[in-house]
Scaffold this active site. Structure first.
Site, PDB file in Angstrom:
ATOM      1  N   TYR A  36       0.824  -1.214   0.000  1.00 40.79           N
ATOM      2  CA  TYR A  36       0.000   0.000   0.000  1.00 40.79           C
ATOM      3  C   TYR A  36       0.857   1.263   0.000  1.00 40.79           C
ATOM      4  O   TYR A  36       0.484   2.254  -0.635  1.00 40.79           O
ATOM      5  CB  TYR A  36      -1.005  -0.022   1.169  1.00 40.79           C
ATOM      6  CG  TYR A  36      -2.214  -0.866   0.814  1.00 40.79           C
ATOM      7  CD1 TYR A  36      -3.244  -0.333   0.053  1.00 40.79           C
ATOM      8  CD2 TYR A  36      -2.290  -2.206   1.170  1.00 40.79           C
ATOM      9  CE1 TYR A  36      -4.330  -1.105  -0.328  1.00 40.79           C
ATOM     10  CE2 TYR A  36      -3.373  -2.989   0.795  1.00 40.79           C
ATOM     11  CZ  TYR A  36      -4.392  -2.434   0.040  1.00 40.79           C
ATOM     12  OH  TYR A  36      -5.464  -3.212  -0.349  1.00 40.79           O
ATOM     13  N   GLN A  78     -14.595   3.421  -7.590  1.00 39.48           N
ATOM     14  CA  GLN A  78     -14.071   2.289  -6.814  1.00 39.48           C
ATOM     15  C   GLN A  78     -12.607   2.539  -6.489  1.00 39.48           C
ATOM     16  O   GLN A  78     -11.981   1.745  -5.793  1.00 39.48           O
ATOM     17  CB  GLN A  78     -14.191   0.998  -7.626  1.00 39.48           C
ATOM     18  CG  GLN A  78     -15.623   0.636  -7.985  1.00 39.48           C
ATOM     19  CD  GLN A  78     -15.651  -0.452  -9.052  1.00 39.48           C
ATOM     20  OE1 GLN A  78     -15.567  -1.635  -8.754  1.00 39.48           O
ATOM     21  NE2 GLN A  78     -15.768  -0.054 -10.302  1.00 39.48           N
ATOM     22  N   ASP A 105      -7.528   6.206  -5.085  1.00 35.11           N
ATOM     23  CA  ASP A 105      -6.715   7.411  -5.289  1.00 35.11           C
ATOM     24  C   ASP A 105      -7.630   8.640  -5.282  1.00 35.11           C
ATOM     25  O   ASP A 105      -8.846   8.529  -5.158  1.00 35.11           O
ATOM     26  CB  ASP A 105      -5.906   7.310  -6.594  1.00 35.11           C
ATOM     27  CG  ASP A 105      -6.796   7.222  -7.836  1.00 35.11           C
ATOM     28  OD1 ASP A 105      -7.702   8.079  -7.996  1.00 35.11           O
ATOM     29  OD2 ASP A 105      -6.599   6.298  -8.663  1.00 35.11           O
ATOM     30  N   HIS A 107     -14.718   2.162  -2.201  1.00 33.94           N
ATOM     31  CA  HIS A 107     -13.731   1.246  -1.614  1.00 33.94           C
ATOM     32  C   HIS A 107     -12.686   1.970  -0.764  1.00 33.94           C
ATOM     33  O   HIS A 107     -11.594   1.441  -0.553  1.00 33.94           O
ATOM     34  CB  HIS A 107     -13.070   0.408  -2.724  1.00 33.94           C
ATOM     35  CG  HIS A 107     -14.031  -0.513  -3.405  1.00 33.94           C
ATOM     36  ND1 HIS A 107     -13.817  -1.052  -4.663  1.00 33.94           N
ATOM     37  CD2 HIS A 107     -15.236  -1.009  -2.995  1.00 33.94           C
ATOM     38  CE1 HIS A 107     -14.851  -1.818  -4.997  1.00 33.94           C
ATOM     39  NE2 HIS A 107     -15.720  -1.807  -4.006  1.00 33.94           N
ATOM     40  N   CYS A 160      -0.704   2.661  16.454  1.00 30.22           N
ATOM     41  CA  CYS A 160      -1.666   3.669  16.899  1.00 30.22           C
ATOM     42  C   CYS A 160      -1.152   4.362  18.163  1.00 30.22           C
ATOM     43  O   CYS A 160      -0.692   3.693  19.099  1.00 30.22           O
ATOM     44  CB  CYS A 160      -2.980   2.956  17.202  1.00 30.22           C
ATOM     45  SG  CYS A 160      -4.215   3.949  18.021  1.00 30.22           S
ATOM     46  N   SER A 162     -13.639  -3.506 -14.615  1.00 29.33           N
ATOM     47  CA  SER A 162     -13.913  -4.839 -15.139  1.00 29.33           C
ATOM     48  C   SER A 162     -15.315  -5.302 -14.738  1.00 29.33           C
ATOM     49  O   SER A 162     -15.815  -6.282 -15.289  1.00 29.33           O
ATOM     50  CB  SER A 162     -12.856  -5.829 -14.625  1.00 29.33           C
ATOM     51  OG  SER A 162     -12.788  -5.772 -13.217  1.00 29.33           O
ATOM     52  N   ASN A 222     -14.418   1.450 -22.221  1.00 23.10           N
ATOM     53  CA  ASN A 222     -13.380   0.489 -21.852  1.00 23.10           C
ATOM     54  C   ASN A 222     -12.719   0.014 -23.148  1.00 23.10           C
ATOM     55  O   ASN A 222     -13.423  -0.227 -24.128  1.00 23.10           O
ATOM     56  CB  ASN A 222     -14.021  -0.703 -21.107  1.00 23.10           C
ATOM     57  CG  ASN A 222     -13.025  -1.509 -20.298  1.00 23.10           C
ATOM     58  OD1 ASN A 222     -11.981  -1.913 -20.799  1.00 23.10           O
ATOM     59  ND2 ASN A 222     -13.349  -1.743 -19.039  1.00 23.10           N
ATOM     60  N   PRO A 223     -11.400  -0.132 -23.177  1.00 28.79           N
ATOM     61  CA  PRO A 223     -10.792  -0.658 -24.407  1.00 28.79           C
ATOM     62  C   PRO A 223     -11.091  -2.139 -24.623  1.00 28.79           C
ATOM     63  O   PRO A 223     -10.930  -2.643 -25.737  1.00 28.79           O
ATOM     64  CB  PRO A 223      -9.287  -0.434 -24.197  1.00 28.79           C
ATOM     65  CG  PRO A 223      -9.105  -0.215 -22.737  1.00 28.79           C
ATOM     66  CD  PRO A 223     -10.408   0.253 -22.166  1.00 28.79           C
TER      67      PRO A 223
END
Ligand code: BJW
Ligand code: ZN
Length: 265
Positions: free
Chosen positions: A71, A105, A108, A123, A159, A201, A225-226
């Site tokens: 991540y 979704q 970023d 998400h 934390c 997808s 979508n390609p």
């Protein structure tokens, strides 16, 4: 538009008359900004792993430094990326026309950095980290992570309140999507006139159900979508091309047509 499908006139007309538009984006939306898609083959340290097996609470529990390192590497890629012409076209649409809800979704912030203000992150976000034990938010350092290209293991921070491990603020497989985000996304889908899916997808639920909610409510559905996706048959229009090609072209044509015909507000 080089190598992309022509835009049907009926779609331009639907856009012109739309009062509410939803854009539903997935990892392909960020691909031309240099952010790898979720199902692109992993490289470097994660080459022998499958992304679907890393994006789980079990993977983090089993090997926290492997997952946190993944991540942090992705957060670096995201911070270095810039919005492309497709993101800017969506920001332009919000400035000049219909009520626009971006349902993404993606974890970023490229839609926001392009200028969209009404963005629902189904998400979660790479930046919104929290404690696994007490859920206290954790403030990540402001500077861009400096990760080697092949990635590395990184022990997650602890934390400050309870000493628990800090986890990414994303929704992993088997976890529920946040209702304060999913409910408005569902409401926007049920109320929109045009639904534009771009760069997903369509494999992951419950997000993949949202276009069907819009279809049942009578919206005009567009897929960008390609490559073909399993849900193409549900769409009124399928544009075979990339986000950075199709979105600017779509809204440029809609604008051109509006300027030819008086009466457009
Ligand atoms: C371009 C392009 C360019 C390339 N331009 N396009 C019903 C049926 C079956 C299973 C389930 C079900 N309901 C729930 C499930 C289980 C599961 C699920 O869906 N599994 C499926 C894999 C079958 N869902 C869940 O677990 C969800 N939770 C849930 O349902 O809770 C209730 C529950 C709890 C407990 C038990 C049971 C139920 C949670 C799902 C969370 C998904 N999270 C992830 C990870 C986020 C963090 C991270 O990023 O690491 O979200 S998974 C991953 O997939 C990520 C993405 O947002 C998501 C979607 O991927 P996306 O965006 O479509 O990317 P790709 O890579 O797949 O596709 C890219 C596309 O772009 C391709 O089509 C390219 O062609 C295209 N493209 N370049 C335009 N330039
Ligand atoms: Zn804590």
């Amino acid at each position: 538009m080089a190598d992309a499908a022509p835009i049907p006139l009926g779609l331009i007309e639907s856009l012109r008359s739309a009062r509410r538009i939803c854009v539903f984006s997935g990892a392909g939306m960020s691909a031309e900004s240099g952010v790898p898609t979720f199902r692109d083959a992993l490289t470097g340290l994660w080459e022998r792993f499958d992304a679907e097996r890393l994006a789980t609470p079990e993977a983090f529990h089993r090997d926290p430094s492997l997952v946190w390192g993944w991540y942090e590497w992705r957060r670096m890629k995201m911070r270095l990326a810039q919005p492309h012409a497709g993101h800017r076209a969506l920001a332009g649409l919000e400035r000049r026309a219909a009520q626009l809800t971006v349902i993404t979704q993606n974890v970023d912030d490229l839609h926001e950095r392009a200028g969209n203000t009404n963005v629902l992150h189904l998400h979660g976000s790479l930046e919104a980290t929290r404690c696994v034990r007490c859920a206290a938010p954790f403030a990540l350092p402001a500077d861009i992570p400096q990760e080697p290209e092949g990635g590395r293991r990184i022990e997650p921070p602890r934390c400050a309140s309870c000493g628990g491990r800090v986890r990414p603020g994303v929704v992993w497989f088997g976890e529920s999507l946040p209702m304060p985000i999913l409910q408005p996304a569902h409401d926007a889908a049920a109320a929109c006139d045009v639904w534009i899916t771009v760069g997903t997808s369509g494999l992951v639920y419950p997000a993949a159900e949202l276009p069907l909610v819009a279809a049942r409510a009578g919206a005009t559905l567009v897929q960008i979508n390609p490559l073909p996706t399993p849900l193409d048959a549900h769409y009124d229009h399928v544009l075979s091309g990339t986000a950075a090609q199709c979105l600017p072209e779509l809204f440029a044509q809609e604008r051109d047509r509006a300027s030819l015909q008086p009466g457009r507000s």
